[in-house]
Design a protein around this motif. Structure first.
Motif, PDB file in Angstrom:
ATOM      1  N   LYS A   9      -4.871   6.057  -1.301  1.00 32.81           N
ATOM      2  CA  LYS A   9      -3.676   4.735  -0.720  1.00 32.81           C
ATOM      3  C   LYS A   9      -3.469   3.916  -2.069  1.00 32.81           C
ATOM      4  N   HIS A  10      -2.442   3.971  -2.395  1.00 31.80           N
ATOM      5  CA  HIS A  10      -3.163   3.374  -3.498  1.00 31.80           C
ATOM      6  C   HIS A  10      -2.522   1.360  -2.947  1.00 31.80           C
ATOM      7  N   LEU A  11      -3.069   0.987  -3.478  1.00 36.61           N
ATOM      8  CA  LEU A  11      -3.212  -1.075  -3.031  1.00 36.61           C
ATOM      9  C   LEU A  11      -2.805  -1.703  -4.113  1.00 36.61           C
ATOM     10  N   PHE A  38      -1.534  -5.473  -9.643  1.00 40.71           N
ATOM     11  CA  PHE A  38      -3.068  -4.299  -9.955  1.00 40.71           C
ATOM     12  C   PHE A  38      -2.749  -3.765  -8.794  1.00 40.71           C
ATOM     13  N   GLU A  39      -3.449  -2.593  -9.129  1.00 43.82           N
ATOM     14  CA  GLU A  39      -3.218  -1.091  -9.111  1.00 43.82           C
ATOM     15  C   GLU A  39      -4.838  -1.010  -8.465  1.00 43.82           C
ATOM     16  N   PHE A  40      -5.407  -0.894  -6.884  1.00 43.95           N
ATOM     17  CA  PHE A  40      -6.190  -0.064  -6.765  1.00 43.95           C
ATOM     18  C   PHE A  40      -6.354   1.087  -5.949  1.00 43.95           C
ATOM     19  N   ASN A  48      -1.584   5.814 -17.219  1.00 46.50           N
ATOM     20  CA  ASN A  48      -2.685   6.375 -16.638  1.00 46.50           C
ATOM     21  C   ASN A  48      -2.983   6.564 -15.623  1.00 46.50           C
ATOM     22  N   ARG A  49      -2.931   7.610 -14.551  1.00 49.43           N
ATOM     23  CA  ARG A  49      -2.659   7.591 -13.356  1.00 49.43           C
ATOM     24  C   ARG A  49      -4.532   7.360 -12.873  1.00 49.43           C
ATOM     25  N   THR A  50      -4.794   7.875 -13.438  1.00 53.44           N
ATOM     26  CA  THR A  50      -6.319   8.357 -13.269  1.00 53.44           C
ATOM     27  C   THR A  50      -7.350   7.186 -12.841  1.00 53.44           C
ATOM     28  N   PRO A  65       1.023  -1.517  -0.099  1.00 47.88           N
ATOM     29  CA  PRO A  65      -0.229  -0.038  -0.165  1.00 47.88           C
ATOM     30  C   PRO A  65       0.277   1.322  -0.423  1.00 47.88           C
ATOM     31  N   GLU A  66       0.664   2.240  -1.068  1.00 44.17           N
ATOM     32  CA  GLU A  66       1.296   3.269  -1.172  1.00 44.17           C
ATOM     33  C   GLU A  66       0.242   4.335  -0.037  1.00 44.17           C
ATOM     34  N   GLN A  67       1.404   4.631   0.679  1.00 38.95           N
ATOM     35  CA  GLN A  67       0.585   5.641   2.025  1.00 38.95           C
ATOM     36  C   GLN A  67       0.938   7.261   1.487  1.00 38.95           C
TER      37      GLN A  67
HETATM   38 MG    MG Z   1       1.396   3.241  -7.785  1.00 42.67          MG
END
Ligand code: MG
Ligand code: ADP
Length: 729
Positions: free
Chosen positions: A343-345, A470-472, A458-460, A216-218
């Motif tokens: 937070k990117h999971l 995968f990044e949720f 694509n950051r959107t 997770p990116e916090q």
């Molecule tokens: Mg990320």
């Protein structure tokens, strides 16, 4: 000097915390965890064998073995200076809770440290104060914490002592999950069952266990502590309820990856050091888009550990910030008008041989397996996007989802150009018979090489393939990640089982490659609507998504209804993750939490209006009125020859401010009435009233307050301003 000015002066005097001598991380990583290595040193070989069986195959250990482990754990902890232990768990509020007990015990009048297996394994906090959503009726107020041996115990250090924290699940007397950890563990079992069966088809017979992995990116904000103390909105709700925008916000984009201010830098050094001590593998840290917004990212781990570590990291961040006279804001939207925090999971699955199931692989066999995993995930996200939306639904995140900065409330999947091309080719040409060469020709084997740069553009997208994971991206920054992982795991386990069944069925009449490719082709077609490569923030996407029939749910209480749907409940029951009662109780708890948070926010706003905004307005008005009187006197005496326009201007300024104060008060009184009305409503009805009427009204009040802030004399405004909180540290 008003109170705000004295705060600015105090900030000038803040001394940088002098950092310790940097240490080599590998020398102290995990020193405050009761790690496997530490355990091996202190526990007999036989007991370690039983412990391994417990971990891997669920066979319980004997009371004697539990005593031995407890004793070893206590000795380790007390050697390091711990005097207390705590069962550390994650109730459904999303926070962590601790029930502290002492190791001290009296025997024949003599004090000694003692810790038994039964105390390690089972605790009994008073559960009546934790939400249960109706599961735990009053006659059965007991809840039990039980040791989760898969997450190592760790020491929490405070200035004057140390506590041994034992990660635990939290269940009711009848075994209902009252927490976030037990369902997460069960969802990992579901993933394992489904993935092991799936892998068997692909001749991976040796795999016994599969886990979900997670990084997770916090994101977070840092502000000076002095501001925080003067802002009751920040202190009580985590976000600013009023505050005029700063003339400079994030427009210049000069913060993103900029050089990190020294105070923030020192904070980050210390957070990393504290995190390393308890075994949290923090890896990157950098600036985010908004001023004083930053991010930490760890190296990914098994989900259960990652979830515990993220909770611990947030706690460390809060604590360390205070030592630097800073406050760490984890709210999703602390400031209006600039980016919020999410937070990117990052999520994937790994088998016990160390293979990542989302690695596209090199051989045709691996490529085929990857495609089947991929379509299973597409199937899960397409058919259960409502559950994913529910997994990120709460008051704080409601400010982000659908606003033009965070992934929208519409769930879609981004795969990147190469992968999209591959799926398009598959969709076009379903073959009667598939050869190994056909699979190679698709080009899956080339994906790993191009992926890294090609997919991250694509950051959107709320759900993006970013190369072997995968990044949720729609999670909120303050959120406990257990629930989104648990829901993701469950729907993906369900879809993996579906895909396995489909392949098995077709493989009876076709060769294996053809069977798999037929299933893949069908699912590529079936799930096409969920794939979107464009800009998710664009207005056109909302229209397009509606045409595709994809849900777009803005309100938290609406999104949470996914937990009540019969089909969804059936999936959770089938996967053995949550029972019907457990799902319904979660719905009730989370709607209730939404209501509680909004009630607190509204009452805080009311008090700020009455105690800060309106008095500031009146003070300034009286100041102006006095000036007008004095000038009029002078004019009448003939000693002031100002234009008539100057007097009308002053009068209209007075009128303008009088009116603004009136609007603020009028709307605040209306808010008071609305809150009275809300008292008579429960659950969903209250949430609906809050979403439809209270929130717009609060925005309206805010607008008038913010207008006032920009015209009132600086000396009359006591609340720290955006331009100060965001730019002066
Ligand atoms: Mg990320
Ligand atoms: P980004 O893709 O956002 O540019 P990174 O590649 O550094 O950033 O990865 C972000 C996060 O994803 C890190 O925490 C990383 O450990 C995690 N991650 C990488 N691989 C996996 C995986 N297989 N499963 C789960 N998380 C992963």
């Amino acid at each position: 000097m008003n109170i705000r000015h004295s705060v600015l002066k105090a900030i000038d005097g803040v001394k940088l915390v002098k950092d310790n001598q940097p240490k080599k991380v590998s020398k102290y990583f995990g020193i405050n965890t009761f790690s496997h290595d530490e355990m091996v040193k202190r526990v007999s070989k036989k007991t370690m064998e039983s412990f391994a069986l417990w971990l891997n195959e669920g066979k319980t250990i004997s009371a004697k073995e539990a005593d031995e482990i407890a004793d070893a754990m206590k000795n380790w902890a007390t050697d390091k200076g711990a005097t207390f232990y705590a069962h550390w768990f994650q109730p459904m509020t999303g926070l962590t809770a601790e029930k502290h007990d002492t190791f001290c015990s009296l025997k024949n009048g003599k004090m000694m440290e003692k810790f038994s297996g039964s105390k390690l394994i089972l605790g009994e906090p008073d559960a009546s104060s934790f939400p249960s959503g109706g599961i735990r009726s009053t006659f059965e107020a007991r809840g039990y914490t039980a040791w989760d041996p898969s997450s190592p115990a760790f020491l929490i250090e405070s200035e004057l002592g140390k506590t041994l924290c034992i990660p635990c699940i939290f269940v009711s007397y009848h075994g209902y999950a009252l927490d976030k950890k037990l369902p997460l563990l069960k969802s990992d079992e579901a993933i394992s069952r489904a993935a092991v069966n799936f892998l068997k088809l692909f001749k991976n017979k040796n795999v016994k266990k599969v886990v979900s992995t997670c990084g997770p990116e916090q994101e977070y904000f840092l502000i000076d502590k002095h501001y925080y103390k003067l802002r009751q909105d920040l202190a009580l709700t985590g976000r600013t309820l009023i505050g005029a925008p700063s003339p400079k916000g994030q427009q210049l984009e000069d913060q993103y990856f900029g050089s990190i201010k020294e105070r923030a830098m020192n904070f980050m050094y210390e957070v990393c050091e504290e995190a390393y001590k308890v075994g949290i593998p923090v890896s990157t840290r950098h600036n985010e888009v908004a001023p004083h917004q930053y991010e930490f990212a760890p190296i990914f781990e098994e989900s259960n550990l990652a979830a515990d570590h993220n909770q611990m990291l947030m706690e460390i961040m809060r604590k360390v910030a205070l030592r630097h006279d800073l406050v760490c804001l984890l709210h999703e939207k602390p400031f209006a008008g600039i980016n919020g925090s999410g937070k990117h999971l990052n999520w994937s699955m790994a088998d016990d041989q160390g293979n990542n199931l989302l690695n596209p692989g090199q051989t045709p066999q691996e490529n085929l397996q990857f495609l089947a995993v991929l379509v299973a995930i597409l199937h899960a996200v397409y058919h259960h996007s409502d559950l994913l939306r529910a997994s990120i639904a709460f008051a704080g995140n409601e400010h982000r989802l659908g606003a033009n900065e965070a992934p929208p409330a519409i769930v879609s999947v981004f795969l990147g150009e190469q992968l999209t091309q591959i799926l398009d080719t598959i969709e076009k040409g379903a073959k009667q018979k598939v050869s190994k060469q056909d699979i190679i020709d698709l080009g899956v084997g080339k994906l790993p090489k191009v992926n890294k740069d090609a997919t991250d553009r694509n950051r959107t997208s709320p759900f993006a393939f970013t190369g072997a994971k995968f990044e949720f991206r729609a999670l909120g920054s303050s959120q406990n990640i257990s629930t989104p992982i648990m829901i993701l795991n469950t729907v993906i386990a369900n879809s993996l089982a579906y895909v396995t069944g489909q392949i098995e069925k077709l493989a009876k009449t076709k060769d294996f490659e053809t069977a798999v490719m037929t299933v893949v082709t069908n699912l590529v077609k079936d799930t096409k609507k969920i794939r979107f490569e464009g800009n998710n923030y664009a207005a056109e996407w909302v229209t397009e998504a509606e045409k595709r029939g994809l849900p777009n749910i803005a309100a938290t209480f609406e999104a949470l209804k996914a937990l009540l749907k019969k089909d969804n409940i059936a999936i959770f029951e089938r996967q053995g993750v949550l029972s019907k009662d457990e799902m319904i109780s979660r719905y009730h708890i989370w709607v209730e939490m939404y209501n509680t948070i909004l009630t607190i926010e509204a009452n805080t706003l009311m008090e700020m209006v009455n105690a800060n905004v309106v008095p500031a307005g009146f003070n300034y008005l009286s100041h102006l009125a006095k000036i007008l009187g004095q000038l009029t006197d002078l004019k009448e005496k003939g000693s002031l020859a100002a234009d008539d326009g100057a007097f009308t201007d002053l009068q209209s300024h007075l009128t303008e401010i009088t009116n603004k104060i009136y609007y603020v008060r009028k709307n605040t009184l209306a808010m008071g009435k609305l809150l009275e009305k809300a008292k008579g409503l429960d659950g969903e009805d209250r949430a609906e009233l809050y979403f439809e009427e209270l929130k717009p009204l609060m925005e309206h009040i805010r607008k008038h307050c913010d207008d006032l802030e920009t015209v009132i004399a600086d000396e009359h405004w006591d609340l720290p301003k955006y331009r100060e909180m965001l730019f002066i540290m």
